[in-house]
Design a protein around this motif. Structure first.
Motif, PDB file in Angstrom:
ATOM      1  N   UNK A 135       0.829  -1.224   0.000  1.00 10.18           N
ATOM      2  CA  UNK A 135       0.000   0.000   0.000  1.00 10.18           C
ATOM      3  C   UNK A 135       0.854   1.261   0.000  1.00 10.18           C
ATOM      4  N   UNK A 136       2.071   1.164   0.604  1.00 11.69           N
ATOM      5  CA  UNK A 136       2.950   2.350   0.554  1.00 11.69           C
ATOM      6  C   UNK A 136       3.380   2.635  -0.887  1.00 11.69           C
ATOM      7  N   UNK A 137       3.662   1.537  -1.612  1.00 12.47           N
ATOM      8  CA  UNK A 137       4.082   1.703  -3.010  1.00 12.47           C
ATOM      9  C   UNK A 137       2.946   2.289  -3.836  1.00 12.47           C
ATOM     10  N   UNK A 138       1.751   1.737  -3.657  1.00 12.74           N
ATOM     11  CA  UNK A 138       0.613   2.243  -4.417  1.00 12.74           C
ATOM     12  C   UNK A 138       0.335   3.706  -4.099  1.00 12.74           C
ATOM     13  N   UNK A 139       0.369   4.028  -2.814  1.00 11.74           N
ATOM     14  CA  UNK A 139       0.083   5.416  -2.429  1.00 11.74           C
ATOM     15  C   UNK A 139       1.119   6.382  -2.987  1.00 11.74           C
ATOM     16  N   UNK A 140       2.389   5.923  -3.044  1.00  4.88           N
ATOM     17  CA  UNK A 140       3.422   6.790  -3.615  1.00  4.88           C
ATOM     18  C   UNK A 140       3.186   6.964  -5.102  1.00  4.88           C
ATOM     19  N   UNK A 141       2.910   5.851  -5.765  1.00  4.34           N
ATOM     20  CA  UNK A 141       2.721   5.950  -7.215  1.00  4.34           C
ATOM     21  C   UNK A 141       1.517   6.803  -7.571  1.00  4.34           C
ATOM     22  N   UNK A 142       0.497   6.751  -6.718  1.00  2.05           N
ATOM     23  CA  UNK A 142      -0.663   7.599  -6.984  1.00  2.05           C
ATOM     24  C   UNK A 142      -0.480   9.027  -6.477  1.00  2.05           C
ATOM     25  N   UNK A 143       0.623   9.246  -5.786  1.00  2.56           N
ATOM     26  CA  UNK A 143       0.898  10.606  -5.342  1.00  2.56           C
ATOM     27  C   UNK A 143       0.150  11.005  -4.093  1.00  2.56           C
ATOM     28  N   UNK A 144      -0.342  10.037  -3.341  1.00  6.21           N
ATOM     29  CA  UNK A 144      -1.047  10.372  -2.101  1.00  6.21           C
ATOM     30  C   UNK A 144      -0.090  10.610  -0.941  1.00  6.21           C
ATOM     31  N   UNK A 145       1.045   9.937  -0.997  1.00 10.22           N
ATOM     32  CA  UNK A 145       2.058  10.161   0.041  1.00 10.22           C
ATOM     33  C   UNK A 145       3.386  10.448  -0.651  1.00 10.22           C
ATOM     34  N   UNK A 146       4.321  11.035   0.099  1.00  9.75           N
ATOM     35  CA  UNK A 146       5.635  11.373  -0.453  1.00  9.75           C
ATOM     36  C   UNK A 146       6.685  10.775   0.466  1.00  9.75           C
ATOM     37  N   UNK A 147       7.581   9.988  -0.111  1.00 16.03           N
ATOM     38  CA  UNK A 147       8.558   9.292   0.706  1.00 16.03           C
ATOM     39  C   UNK A 147       9.899   9.994   0.779  1.00 16.03           C
ATOM     40  N   UNK A 148      10.751   9.516   1.674  1.00 15.58           N
ATOM     41  CA  UNK A 148      12.147   9.936   1.684  1.00 15.58           C
ATOM     42  C   UNK A 148      12.958   8.823   2.358  1.00 15.58           C
TER      43      UNK A 148
END
Lengths: 690, 690
Positions: A135-148
């Motif tokens: 879900x972290x990957x999906x959310x990043x790809x959809x632009x809902x979350x931003x990682x670092x």
């Protein structure tokens, strides 16, 4: 072919363009292929469309906050460009390094920001997480979350194992409690963390029941994705202004009993059960640690190419300026272009050669890295993978420092070769230097990193002595099979300038050098151990003039070897000729600069001949390449809107661009608002306080 | 003595401070004298009083216009400080270089601005003008007008004779008419011209009746001192942003039939009568030209010291950080300070040694320059003056480049040795590098300049061959009297490490080197002339590996010779010992870096011994100096408010200062005003335009 490459506008550079010994378009197609050139053109066009990327109007450094805002916008735009999607990138393995170069040359801050907030975050979760993290990957790809990505701490960088952030498992809460015992344990330097990340990959010492299981990775929510406000229990912020790359919001992160769910541990290599049992398939914690850091090799391969992307901009500016700028001459009425002077040729052309060698090498290295990654994911060629991984590690641990140092010199020499006007911001080289500077110390401080390479080589020394066959997946060290013969029988391979310029001669010298430095470093290490030093101190005390030089010679040889393979593909004699000159110039220049005294010290060279031949050959090739220099930079130059330099524009109209830039400056002719501080300084300055 | 030097605050640096082999206060007093230390302290106190100088609060680069405003204010404050008046400065000839160093370390932009708008303007009028120009001097001293110095043009820098601005005498108007035929002839880079100067010294080709009499100096009013508005007939403005030194308003100036009174010609060396007759006491126009540019040697002497003032700040930061920062260790619990590592010692300590050598040398050179200037004004020692002037020219033409390049490397190595944290603006090294960078190309581009030195030396070669006595006023080349003996009979002077570390051994090697490179360069020049090249091309084609190396070896030897004279004055054995180590480290490091292969090429060294001894001696001295390094930087460090570095503060509290600086940043924890570009990027970024 002619459709994808445009002629340059006629102007002062025609003088040298007409003198070139080869057709620059043919060389470019040979080096890059039509497909990749086409891709580049499309990407440039796509980027130029966005006002955010086209900063040619700005001849003043933007305010800090504005740099941040623009880099942030640019990094989101990258996400939306189809040419940069994984599927576009991997259809041809020459494309990823090309895309990186284009992006870095257009906007380094946003490119790095994009790659660490987006690609790196996702890649780490993919390689160290399990399905529960999808879900972290999906959310990043959809632009809902931003990682670092948070590895470095305030007091620990190179010594990764020494990190002090802890993640202690709390059975009752079924959660990890993150803590930094003081500011020294705060995470720092994470790109994207300063102002925008909502989630962080955090490396922390995993503790269960007072047992430290070593560094593990956790996904840690840091800011509310809706409001971008930090969550309670953490202190997260921006590290402030840097020497360069100020578009990147490098951040710090300090935990005080900060709770995250058990599931946020990336658990592929080690896990904690609900009731607090630590489980891992690795018996040796060092191996688990190594696997957890495996992603770092990828970064160093990329940086090898990134260094060249800075260097090629700088050398383009300096060579074009040298082709236009005239100063002094045999008589007062005939001034001569800087490119005609021996001193100037020697300052620039070896670095132009270095840019070619590093570009060809880093492109190839990137292909090999991708092939490795693909093989890892698909589980192909598994017997070979550990050796391949080790070799990639060893090679990239030297290619990143040597590309970094060489391009640092290329940039600085370019800046100085532009004389006083090179000091203008509008010349463009100052920003390149300040941005490139980060490469010296991030993703592994260069001097620490390069020890990895000599460590890898020195492990092979006993095999060399026993004359065993040495064969590595990338073939960087296969010649060591004959190491003892090389040491015993190899002789300085030239009696005249023609012979010393031959690629085989140059490779022979490097191969002797590497064997000699392996022997010398190994002996030195033994000597230090005999003084009853520990392995730790013995190794540290055999770096300078020994192991460090070994790593340098090794990677220079591998770069040259890779270039020679490329040259072998050339059909046209004009292209082959100029590439051989570039090969010889880089090879001999690096020998002269780093290794000439070693040839004498090791007895490979005796008497004046060796040094004299090498030096005279360098100057001869420089004088031969002077007429090709402008065409050679035309092959590697980015478009003018990217180069953005009054001295380096492709039309060569240096003085017109200089005038336009000066007159356009907002402060050019306006009286400053505080002009009475000048006219009435006794009152306004001396008698008042600021 | 103890009253003028304060102890440092206790802290993490005590570990090394206690290990030092000498008392840092005694070394400081030995090097600088109590009187000069007292002077420095007073000057620091005076500067710190002014809010304009105390910028320690600012951890962000100020906006361009604000940098300008502050540098301008600072330059006026300098005018008002009694300690900086000529009478204060020349009471002790060690004071002027000390004052320059203090000012440069506190604020480079305003110091350079002060010196070119005030001192240089007045000095040129004094030396090239006559009584009819006294009013310009008085008005400048009273602060009614502000001067600047315009020599360089857009298309001509190093080639001074090629300047294209013309001053044509008009008999009817009894005036000079100034013209630039195009933008290439515009004056540029003049400090203070961009925003504040009311008057300019302008070098222009003096033309009467269509005869060009060559470059002459004119005082040209450019802006109304009351309103600061430019006069009609000129275009004057600011060149815009630079890589560094942005407090200085470097300007450009373009004339279009601009009229100035006949009397504004500075007429000491040549004049035009009312009716248009050109008169000069010089028969050879080249000599008049040389005299008109005589003031430039003074600038290069000053810059030799200025380079060191940057280098000593950077190395102070890096050495203190290396004494505090720990990373890795023999086991996990005992991390070791960076200063303990061979690699780190080798990166920093030779540059620390270089800073000492250059500081001692540049102080002495400045004294000699002042003595020369005073003798010139008073008409003393006139027989000696031309030779003395030539030697100052030759020496400063190499000392400025070699100090510039060496300190550039010192600064860069310091930056990298601070690892990632060195990339923070708050570390302080980035600004030092960007400001120092100008030294590479202004006041004579380094590579052009250094040819002056080899030209001077090569003129002596026929005397050397004839074994004639060579004696120059500053004694920089007296050993050449024995040049032929040195070449024929001198042998590598050491069989073990102890012997190679002796100052006499090191000087012997340099002396052989210089003689060898003179011979080699002279032969090379002859060879090129035999290929029927003109003198111009033959000379240009014998620079790299020949004449350039000669100039470098010569100035390194003279620096070492000067340092040895200073060491001879030391009474205490502890001071003598540490200074000899510094001498040997700089001498051997420079040999290894620049000249090791020349020793072999010229047959002075044969077999592995020479290289091995030199390399092992360097590492041995480094390891011996590691415990002295912190105390050695304490001797040369400016006060903390001047150093202004979180990594280099004298209390060694690196992590506390880092934390304070980060938390204090205005952007540290505040959400950016454009935060919705992040949370809602699909709408705000992709669907909108900037």
């Amino acid at each position: 072919m002619m459709n994808i490459l445009q002629d340059f506008k006629k102007g002062p550079l025609d003088f040298y363009r007409k003198k070139a010994s080869f057709d620059w378009k043919k060389l470019k197609v040979f080096l890059e292929t039509e497909e990749v050139i086409q891709y580049q053109n499309e990407l440039y066009t796509e980027l130029q469309k966005h006002a955010d990327y086209n900063q040619t109007d700005s001849i003043q450094t933007l305010p800090f906050d504005e740099q941040r805002r623009i880099a942030c916008r640019q990094s989101f735009i990258y996400k939306s460009i189809d040419l940069l999607s994984i599927s576009s990138l991997i259809q041809n393995l020459k494309i990823p390094p090309t895309a990186t170069r284009v992006m870095m040359q257009v906007s380094p801050s946003s490119t790095i920001k994009f790659s660490v907030t987006d690609s790196l975050f996702v890649n780490v979760i993919r390689s160290l997480g399990t399905t529960r993290h999808d879900h972290f990957i999906n959310d990043t790809e959809e632009g809902n979350i931003i990682g670092c990505y948070c590895l470095t701490e305030i007091a620990h960088g190179s010594n990764v194992k020494g990190m002090q952030t802890t993640a202690t498992y709390d059975k009752e809460k079924r959660a990890f409690i993150l803590n930094c015992k003081d500011f020294q344990a705060a995470k720092c330097w994470a790109g994207g963390l300063g102002q925008m990340a909502t989630h962080a990959i955090v490396y922390a010492q995993l503790v269960t029941e007072n047992i430290n299981h070593g560094l593990h990775c956790f996904v840690v929510p840091v800011r509310d994705p809706k409001t971008l406000l930090a969550y309670p229990g953490i202190i997260v912020g921006d590290m402030g202004e840097k020497i360069g790359l100020n578009g990147i919001d490098n951040g710090f992160l300090l935990f005080n009993n900060y709770e995250i769910p058990r599931e946020n541990l990336l658990n592929k290599l080690g896990d904690v059960t609900d009731d607090g049992q630590y489980i891992t398939s690795f018996k040796d914690p060092n191996k688990r640690h190594g696997a957890a850091l495996g992603s770092l090799s990828l970064g160093r391969v990329a940086i090898t190419g990134i260094c060249e992307s800075y260097g090629s901009k700088a050398i383009t500016i300096a060579v074009r300026y040298a082709g236009v700028r005239k100063q002094f001459g045999p008589d007062d009425d005939n001034e001569v272009a800087l490119l005609e002077y021996q001193t100037h040729q020697y300052r620039l052309l070896p670095y132009l050669a270095a840019v070619y060698v590093v570009r060809i090498f880093s492109t190839r290295l990137s292909e090999l890295q991708y092939q490795f990654s693909i093989a890892s994911v698909l589980g192909n060629d598994t017997a070979n993978l550990p050796d391949w991984g080790m070799e990639l590690h060893a090679v990239s641990s030297a290619s990143k420092p040597i590309a970094g140092w060489t391009m640092k010199e290329a940039i600085q020499e370019s800046r100085e070769a532009c004389g006083g006007h090179g000091y203008l911001k509008a010349a463009g080289i100052g920003d390149i230097r300040n941005d490139h500077d980060a490469n010296m110390t991030y993703e592994g401080e260069n001097h620490i990193l390069i020890q990895q390479t000599s460590n890898w080589l020195l492990k092979m020394w006993p095999l060399v002595v026993k004359r065993q066959k040495i064969s590595t997946p990338m073939k960087s060290a296969d010649f060591l099979t004959n190491g003892m013969d090389i040491l015993l029988n190899s002789k300085f391979p030239a009696k005249n300038i023609e012979e010393i310029c031959r690629p085989e001669s140059i490779l022979v010298i490097y191969q002797w050098l590497i064997c000699h430095l392996m022997q010398k470093s190994s002996n030195k290490l033994d000597q230090e151990l005999h003084k009853s030093k520990t392995q730790f101190w013995a190794k540290n005390d055999s770096q300078v003039f020994n192991a460090k030089n070994l790593s340098i010679a090794f990677i220079q040889h591998f770069m040259l070897q890779t270039m020679l393979e490329k040259i072998a593909e050339a059909q046209e004699v004009e292209l082959k000729n100029v590439l051989v000159k570039i090969f010889a110039l880089y090879g001999l220049f690096s020998l002269e600069k780093y290794h000439l005294s070693s040839l004498y010290q090791g007895g490979f060279a005796v008497g004046p001949l060796a040094a004299t031949l090498i030096q005279e050959a360098i100057l001869k090739i420089c004088s031969e390449l002077k007429n090709d220099a402008v065409a050679l930079v035309d092959v590697i130059a980015p478009p003018d809107f990217v180069l953005n330099s009054v001295l380096g524009a492709s039309d060569g109209e240096v003085y017109k661009h200089l005038q336009a830039a000066m007159f356009r400056s907002p402060y050019a002719m306006a009286r400053p608002s505080w002009w009475q501080d000048i006219t009435n300084w006794k009152e306004n300055v001396l008698k008042s306080k600021l």
